[in-house]
Design an enzyme around this catalytic site. Structure first.
Site, PDB file in Angstrom:
ATOM      1  N   HIS A 142      47.339  43.339  37.279  1.00 31.94           N
ATOM      2  CA  HIS A 142      47.091  41.698  37.004  1.00 31.94           C
ATOM      3  C   HIS A 142      48.329  41.016  37.688  1.00 31.94           C
ATOM      4  O   HIS A 142      48.426  39.937  38.077  1.00 31.94           O
ATOM      5  CB  HIS A 142      47.005  41.344  35.718  1.00 31.94           C
ATOM      6  N   ARG A 184      49.209  30.273  34.583  1.00 33.68           N
ATOM      7  CA  ARG A 184      47.937  30.597  35.364  1.00 33.68           C
ATOM      8  C   ARG A 184      46.899  29.577  35.044  1.00 33.68           C
ATOM      9  O   ARG A 184      45.795  29.610  35.656  1.00 33.68           O
ATOM     10  CB  ARG A 184      47.365  31.995  35.059  1.00 33.68           C
ATOM     11  N   ASP A 186      37.965  40.115  45.930  1.00 36.55           N
ATOM     12  CA  ASP A 186      38.773  38.985  46.493  1.00 36.55           C
ATOM     13  C   ASP A 186      39.844  39.139  47.528  1.00 36.55           C
ATOM     14  O   ASP A 186      40.337  40.248  46.877  1.00 36.55           O
ATOM     15  CB  ASP A 186      39.041  38.015  45.248  1.00 36.55           C
ATOM     16  N   ARG A 187      40.163  38.280  48.318  1.00 39.16           N
ATOM     17  CA  ARG A 187      41.272  38.505  49.056  1.00 39.16           C
ATOM     18  C   ARG A 187      41.291  39.481  49.997  1.00 39.16           C
ATOM     19  O   ARG A 187      41.488  39.114  51.293  1.00 39.16           O
ATOM     20  CB  ARG A 187      42.450  38.698  48.262  1.00 39.16           C
ATOM     21  N   ASN A 221      40.231  39.570  35.755  1.00 36.99           N
ATOM     22  CA  ASN A 221      40.111  37.964  35.964  1.00 36.99           C
ATOM     23  C   ASN A 221      39.232  37.756  37.112  1.00 36.99           C
ATOM     24  O   ASN A 221      38.584  36.722  37.312  1.00 36.99           O
ATOM     25  CB  ASN A 221      41.470  37.365  35.611  1.00 36.99           C
ATOM     26  N   HIS A 222      39.191  38.674  37.912  1.00 35.68           N
ATOM     27  CA  HIS A 222      38.745  38.282  39.456  1.00 35.68           C
ATOM     28  C   HIS A 222      37.087  38.712  39.279  1.00 35.68           C
ATOM     29  O   HIS A 222      36.308  38.389  40.183  1.00 35.68           O
ATOM     30  CB  HIS A 222      39.208  38.938  40.712  1.00 35.68           C
ATOM     31  N   ASP A 261      45.083  46.627  40.424  1.00 42.55           N
ATOM     32  CA  ASP A 261      44.262  45.889  41.297  1.00 42.55           C
ATOM     33  C   ASP A 261      44.133  46.592  42.595  1.00 42.55           C
ATOM     34  O   ASP A 261      45.139  46.719  43.380  1.00 42.55           O
ATOM     35  CB  ASP A 261      45.141  44.296  41.682  1.00 42.55           C
ATOM     36  N   HIS A 302      43.281  44.811  31.467  1.00 46.68           N
ATOM     37  CA  HIS A 302      43.706  44.291  33.022  1.00 46.68           C
ATOM     38  C   HIS A 302      44.884  43.255  32.790  1.00 46.68           C
ATOM     39  O   HIS A 302      45.976  43.383  33.484  1.00 46.68           O
ATOM     40  CB  HIS A 302      42.529  43.382  33.653  1.00 46.68           C
ATOM     41  N   ASP A 315      39.942  43.881  39.112  1.00 49.00           N
ATOM     42  CA  ASP A 315      40.228  43.103  40.257  1.00 49.00           C
ATOM     43  C   ASP A 315      39.889  43.919  41.566  1.00 49.00           C
ATOM     44  O   ASP A 315      40.551  44.290  42.341  1.00 49.00           O
ATOM     45  CB  ASP A 315      41.805  42.735  40.323  1.00 49.00           C
ATOM     46  N   HIS A 373      41.447  44.741  45.086  1.00 54.15           N
ATOM     47  CA  HIS A 373      41.185  43.369  45.869  1.00 54.15           C
ATOM     48  C   HIS A 373      40.527  43.603  47.072  1.00 54.15           C
ATOM     49  O   HIS A 373      41.231  43.153  48.104  1.00 54.15           O
ATOM     50  CB  HIS A 373      42.492  42.639  45.764  1.00 54.15           C
TER      51      HIS A 373
END
Lengths: 406, 339
Positions: free
Chosen positions: A247, A220, A83-84, A112-113, A52, A162, A80, A54
Site C-alpha cells: 500500500h 488519504r 491502475d497506473r 484499495n485499487h 503492489d 493490503h 493493487d 499496479h
C-alpha cells in the site's frame, strides 16, 4: 467449447489480450472459486508475498523469474494489481487465470485499487476502454474484485493485508464476519483494511468521543493511520507475531517498522516508470523465516511500452519479443545488467525453488541494480524528480534481512 | 472577548489551578503571532504594477494559492491575488478559442491569446478590492477575530506590523491548530459531537458537472455560481471527484495547458496520479461523509486531508446532497467561543 486454461495462460505470459467473452467467462469461474474462500484465508509456508504491482506487467514477469513460476512457488498477492501501469488488463487477466488454474497455490487479496471508484480515476477504466472499446471488461473485473479476500494468516503467525488495521477490528474473528462481497465502502472496517497506513512517528489528536487511542484519520481520505501500540495490541490479542502489508511506496522495496512487528512490501520497481525505486517480494520459508528478495525493474530492452510497440513488432525475431514458445523463463531476459547473459539465467527444470543450484543462482541475483530507466518509456517526460519525504530507508533490521532459508 | 491579559505560567505548588486564572487561557485567546511561529513562512508579496501573468507565475513558482498585492503609491495592501483571479480574467478569454494545435506553450503565450479576446488588467489593484477584500490583523490579535472573519467566507488574512507583512494565516492553518485543542474544551466537544443532520450544517447549493465536461467550461460554471469547487459526477449521478479553481495550478506548471481542454475526469485523474506519486500513496478521489457523520468526523477529514470541504453524500445512490466547508465549521464554532 473446451476451456484450455494452460493454453490461455501461455498466451497471457506473452501479453496477449483475451477476447471480451473469454474475460467474462474467466471472471465468472474465478468468482466461483473465491466465493468459497473466507475473508481471512489461511496459508501454509513456504510462500512468497507480493505487494503492489499496479499494471507493470513486465515487472510481474520479473517477479516470477526471481521468485519462481506458479505453481512451483506459492504466492500471496496483497492487492493493487491495476491502475497506473500500462498493462493493468494483462496483469489482472494473468493473475486471475493463475488463480483459477492453481487455486491452492495462489491467493489474491483485495487492495484499495480493486474498486470502481478508484479505477475510474487512476487508469484501469481508461485502459479497458482503450483496449476493448467499451467498459464491459472493466465491469467484469470490478465485479470480480468484490470477491477477493480481505486478508491472509500464514501459519497462525503472520497477518497479511493490503493496507492496515482498523479501530473497529480487534480480532481476526471480527474480520471473518464482514460482508465483503460489495464495492469497498468509504468508511468502516472493510475500508480501513485496504486504506490504513502505519506511521513511524505518530502525533495524534482525536476529537471523537469514543477514544480510538492510537488511530487518527488518514490524509488519504479513507482509513486511518496507526502506531506501534495499536500494532502490538493487535498482535498480542490475536496471538500473532508479525503484520505484513503493502500500500505504500518504499524506495528500497520494503520497510520494517516497530522493531519488526510490521513490514511493508512493495513490488512495483521504478514506480510509474519514473520513481526510480527498488521493489521486493517477501519470501517466507518453511520455518517462517522471512527474506526480502529485492529486485529492480525489467531491463529496458526487454520491455515494451505503448509508444514502442508498433515499431518493434517487425523486429520481433531479433529481440525475441514476438511469439514466445513456452514459459520456461528464457524469453524475456531478466539477467543481471551486463553481468550474466540472458540465456544463462534459467535452465530447464530450474524454475522452482526446489533445485539447490537455482536457489544459489537466485541468491546471487538479488540486489541487482535495475537502474533508472529514465524517460525512455514515452510517458511523462517532465523529470520532476522524486519527493524526498517518501517512505524509504528499509533494511535496517539486520535480524531479518540477508538471512535466506535453505 | 480577549481581555489583553498576558499569559503567565503558574507555579502549581503555590496555587491550585482555578478556572479564570491565567494558567490555561481559552483557545480563542491565542494570539495570531503564535500561530505564525508554528508555520514558518517566507511571505510573498505581489507588486500592484506587475501584469497578471507575472503574478500568476509567482504563485506557481512559490507553490502558494494566494498572495497580497501591495500598491506602492498608496502604500497599502489592496487585496489578495489568487487563482480565482487567474480563472476569471484569463481563462474565460482562453475558452473562446478553439483548442490550440501546439499542446505546449509558455505562460506569456497563454495570456497573449486570452488578451486577444478579453483585456487583462495590467494593474491588479483596481479590480481586487471588490472581488478579494483584504483583511489584515496584527500579531497580537486573538484568534477569535479570525474565527469571525473566516466564518464570513474569507479564506485567509494577512498578519501585518505596520506596512510590513509578517505572514499569511489561512482557514486551514487555524483549523489545524484548533483541531488539537477541541478535546480540552467541553463546549467544543459537545458541538462537534453532533451529527451534520442535527446541526443542519452545510450548503445544499451543490454545484456539479459531469465527468466529460471540458475543464474550461467547468471553471466558468464555478465563476458563474461564485463557488471555488464543484463535484464531478459519473453517468449515474454519483460524485466521483472534486474540481477546485486552484487545481488549475496543475495546468500552469510545466506548460500543461492542453489539460484545460480535456474533460474534468481526465484532468482530476492527472492531478490525483501526480499527487499520489509525489506522496508515495494514493488517496480517495473524493472526500465524503454522510448526514449521520458527526461534525467532528467531517472536520477531522478536512484537517487530515487538508481539504477545504467535504461532500455530504447519500450512500445508497452516491449523489451529493450538500457540501460542508471550513467556513461552515467556523460559523458553528463561533457561538461557542462567544459564550
Amino acid at each position: 467449447m473446451t476451456w484450455d486454461l494452460d493454453a490461455i495462460i501461455s498466451r497471457l505470459y506473452t501479453k496477449q489480450l483475451l477476447p471480451e467473452h473469454t474475460v467474462r467467462e474467466l471472471c465468472e469461474k474465478v468468482k466461483e472459486v473465491l466465493v468459497r474462500e473466507g475473508n481471512v484465508r489461511n496459508v501454509s509456508p513456504p510462500c512468497t508475498l507480493v505487494g503492489d504491482v499496479h499494471g507493470q506487467f513486465y515487472d510481474v514477469l520479473e517477479i516470477f523469474r526471481i521468485g519462481g513460476y506458479c505453481p512451483d512457488t506459492n504466492y500471496v498477492f496483497l492487492g493493487d494489481y491495476v491502475d497506473r501501469g500500462y498493462y493493468s488488463v494483462e496483469t489482472i487477466t494473468l493473475l486471475a487465470c493463475l488463480k483459477l488454474r492453481y487455486p491452492d497455490r495462489v491467493t489474491l487479496v483485495r487492495g484499495n485499487h480493486e474498486s470502481r471508484a478508484v479505477t475510474q480515476t487512476y487508469g484501469f477504466y481508461t485502459e479497458c476502454i482503450r483496449k476493448y472499446g467499451n467498459a464491459n471488461v472493466w465491469s467484469y473485473f470490478t465485479d470480480l474484485f468484490d470477491y477477493l479476500v480481505l486478508s491472509v494468516v500464514i501459519q497462525d503467525s503472520i497477518f497479511c493485508v493490503h493496507g492496515g488495521l482498523s479501530p473497529s477490528l480487534h480480532t481476526i474473528d471480527q474480520i471473518k464476519v464482514i460482508d465483503r462481497f460489495r464495492e469497498i465502502p468509504h468508511e468502516g472496517p472493510m475500508a480501513d483494511l485496504v486504506w490504513s497506513d502505519p506511521v513511524s512517528a505518530p502525533t495524534f489528536s482525536s476529537v471523537s468521543g469514543d477514544d480510538k487511542g492510537d488511530f487518527a484519520i488518514s490524509p488519504r481520505g479513507a482509513g486511518y493511520i496507526f502506531g506501534r501500540e495499536v500494532t502490538k495490541k493487535f498482535l498480542e490479542v490475536n496471538g500473532l507475531g508479525h503484520i505484513c502489508r503493502a500500500h505504500q511506496l518504499c524506495m528500497e522495496g520494503y520497510q520494517i517498522l516497530y522493531d519488526d512487528m510490521l513490514s511493508t512490501v512493495w513490488s512495483a520497481p521504478n514506480y510509474c516508470y519514473r520513481a526510480g525505486n527498488m521493489a521486493s517480494v517477501l519470501e517466507i520459508g518453511p520455518g517462517l523465516e522471512r527474506y526480502f528478495n529485492v529486485f529492480g525493474p525489467c531491463p529496458d530492452q526487454y520491455r515494451e511500452t505503448p509508444a514502442k510497440e508498433t515499431a518493434t513488432a517487425a523486429a520481433a525475431g531479433a529481440m525475441g519479443t514476438g511469439g514466445m514458445g513456452g514459459v520456461a523463463g528464457r524469453e524475456k531476459g531478466g539477467s543481471l545488467a551486463g553481468v550474466l547473459s540472458r540465456d544463462a539465467v534459467w535452465e530447464d527444470g530450474d524454475v522452482g525453488m526446489g533445485s539447490q543450484a537455482a536457489v544459489e543462482r537466485r541468491r546471487k541475483m538479488t540486489r541487482r541494480v535495475g537502474g533508472m530507466v529514465g524517460n525512455g518509456n514515452g510517458g511523462e517526460g517532465s523529470g520532476d524528480g522524486v519527493d524526498a519525504d517518501r517512505v524509504g530507508a528499509g533494511g535496517q533490521d539486520s535480524g531479518v534481512v540477508g538471512r535466506y532459508f535453505l | 472577548m480577549a481581555t489583553g491579559r498576558e499569559y503567565e505560567p503558574v507555579d502549581y505548588e503555590l496555587q491550585p489551578p482555578h478556572e479564570g486564572l491565567g494558567f490555561q487561557h481559552k483557545w480563542y485567546e491565542t494570539k495570531c503571532g503564535e500561530l505564525l511561529d508554528k508555520v514558518h513562512q517566507q511571505p510573498v508579496v505581489i507588486s500592484g504594477e506587475i501584469p497578471v501573468e507575472s503574478a500568476c507565475e509567482l504563485l506557481v513558482k512559490n507553490g502558494i494559492s494566494a498572495a497580497p498585492v501591495w500598491d506602492k503609491e498608496k502604500r497599502v495592501f489592496v487585496g489578495m491575488f489568487d487563482f480565482r483571479d487567474v480563472v476569471t480574467y484569463v481563462l474565460l478569454g482562453l475558452g473562446k478559442n478553439g483548442k490550440p494545435d501546439d499542446a505546449t506553450y509558455e505562460v506569456e503565450e497563454l495570456f497573449r491569446r486570452a488578451r486577444a479576446h478579453e483585456p487583462v488588467p495590467a494593474k491588479l489593484a483596481a479590480d481586487l478590492s471588490q472581488k478579494n477584500p483584504f483583511y489584515s490583523v496584527m500579531e497580537e490579535t486573538p484568534i477569535l477575530q479570525l474565527v469571525e472573519i473566516f466564518g464570513k467566507g474569507i479564506h485567509r488574512v494577512a498578519v501585518t506590523d505596520g506596512d510590513k507583512l509578517k505572514g499569511i494565516i489561512s482557514q486551514s492553518t487555524v483549523m489545524q491548530f484548533l483541531y488539537g485543542q477541541i478535546q480540552k474544551y467541553p463546549d467544543l466537544v459537545e458541538t462537534v459531537g453532533k451529527t451534520l443532520a442535527e446541526t443542519g450544517l452545510g450548503s445544499k447549493n451543490v454545484i456539479t458537472a459531469h465527468g466529460n465536461t471540458v475543464v474550461l467550461d467547468a471553471l466558468k460554471l464555478m465563476t458563474d455560481n461564485d463557488v471555488s469547487s464543484i463535484g464531478i459526477l459519473d453517468p449515474s449521478g454519483a460524485i466521483v471527484a472534486n474540481l477546485s479553481m486552484s487545481d488549475i495550478k496543475w495546468a500552469m506548471k510545466a506548460t500543461r495547458f492542453a489539460l484545460l481542454y480535456e474533460t474534468c475526469l481526465h484532468f482530476v485523474s492527472f492531478i490525483d496520479q501526480e499527487q499520489g506519486m509525489m506522496a508515495g500513496k494514493d488517496k480517495l478521489p473524493v472526500f465524503d461523509v454522510t448526514e449521520t457523520s458527526t461534525v467532528g468526523y467531517a472536520l477531522g477529514k478536512m484537517v487530515a486531508t487538508r481539504a477545504h470541504r467535504v461532500w455530504v453524500v447519500d450512500r445508497a445512490r452516491g449523489n451529493p446532497v450538500s457540501v460542508v466547508s471550513l467556513t461552515d465549521i467556523y460559523r458553528i464554532l463561533l457561538p461557542a467561543a462567544q459564550a
